[in-house]
Design a protein around this motif. Structure first.
Motif, short mmCIF file in Angstrom:
data_model
loop_
_atom_site.label_atom_id
_atom_site.label_comp_id
_atom_site.label_asym_id
_atom_site.label_seq_id
_atom_site.Cartn_x
_atom_site.Cartn_y
_atom_site.Cartn_z
N MET A 56 0.82 -1.21 0.00
CA MET A 56 0.00 0.00 0.00
C MET A 56 0.86 1.27 0.00
O MET A 56 0.44 2.29 -0.55
N LYS A 58 3.54 1.66 -1.71
CA LYS A 58 3.86 1.86 -3.13
C LYS A 58 2.69 2.48 -3.88
O LYS A 58 2.87 3.08 -4.94
N ARG A 59 1.50 2.33 -3.33
CA ARG A 59 0.29 2.89 -3.97
C ARG A 59 -0.10 4.23 -3.35
O ARG A 59 -1.18 4.75 -3.65
N THR A 61 -0.45 4.98 0.09
CA THR A 61 -1.03 4.97 1.44
C THR A 61 0.07 4.56 2.40
O THR A 61 0.38 3.38 2.53
N ASN A 120 -7.48 -6.36 -2.77
CA ASN A 120 -6.62 -5.21 -3.06
C ASN A 120 -5.27 -5.61 -3.66
O ASN A 120 -4.30 -4.86 -3.60
N SER A 121 -5.23 -6.81 -4.24
CA SER A 121 -4.05 -7.32 -4.95
C SER A 121 -2.79 -7.34 -4.10
O SER A 121 -1.69 -7.04 -4.59
#
Length: 131
Positions: A56, A58-59, A61, A120-121
């Motif tokens: 997360m 890396k995304r 968050t 969420n992969s």
């Protein structure tokens, strides 16, 4: 007797509990809890939280594993509140500690985290090693 804990492993500890009850003063509080979560369950939860935090981040968050734990505990129905810091700067999360969860409650938390991760992969480390 101030605070003692017995784990009912056998007839001897059951008898000890009965003896304590017979001698207990009126007004004493007694709490019954299911077996506590295991060390492997705790290790699994922290490994999953690390994987979630890494993916997360890396995304975009950027929460710590502790922050993710509070989020998942709340999502599983554990009461969480934010208390103001004594210095007036910020807030402190307050709620049930995962160390007080029963085996079943920890199983439910891990299953919820796993399902959320799948949606969420998030690929968990143990899933990569099993492939």
């Amino acid at each position: 007797m101030s605070r003692w804990t017995l784990i009912l492993h056998n007839d001897l500890t059951v008898q000890k509990a009965i003896n304590w009850l017979r001698k207990a003063p009126r007004g004493m509080r007694i709490e019954f809890k299911m077996p506590k979560r295991t060390t492997p369950q705790n290790d699994r939860m922290w490994a999953m939280l690390t994987d979630i935090a890494t993916v997360m981040r890396k995304r975009g968050t950027d929460y710590t594993t502790d922050e993710w734990k509070v989020i998942f505990m709340h999502a599983c129905g554990r009461e969480m509140r934010l208390l103001p810091a004594l210095d007036g700067h910020g807030f402190i999360p307050y709620g049930q500690s995962s160390s007080d969860l029963s085996k079943q409650e920890m199983t439910d938390l891990i299953e919820f985290m796993s399902a959320w991760g799948a949606e969420n992969s998030v690929v968990f480390n143990d899933e990569r090693s099993a492939a």
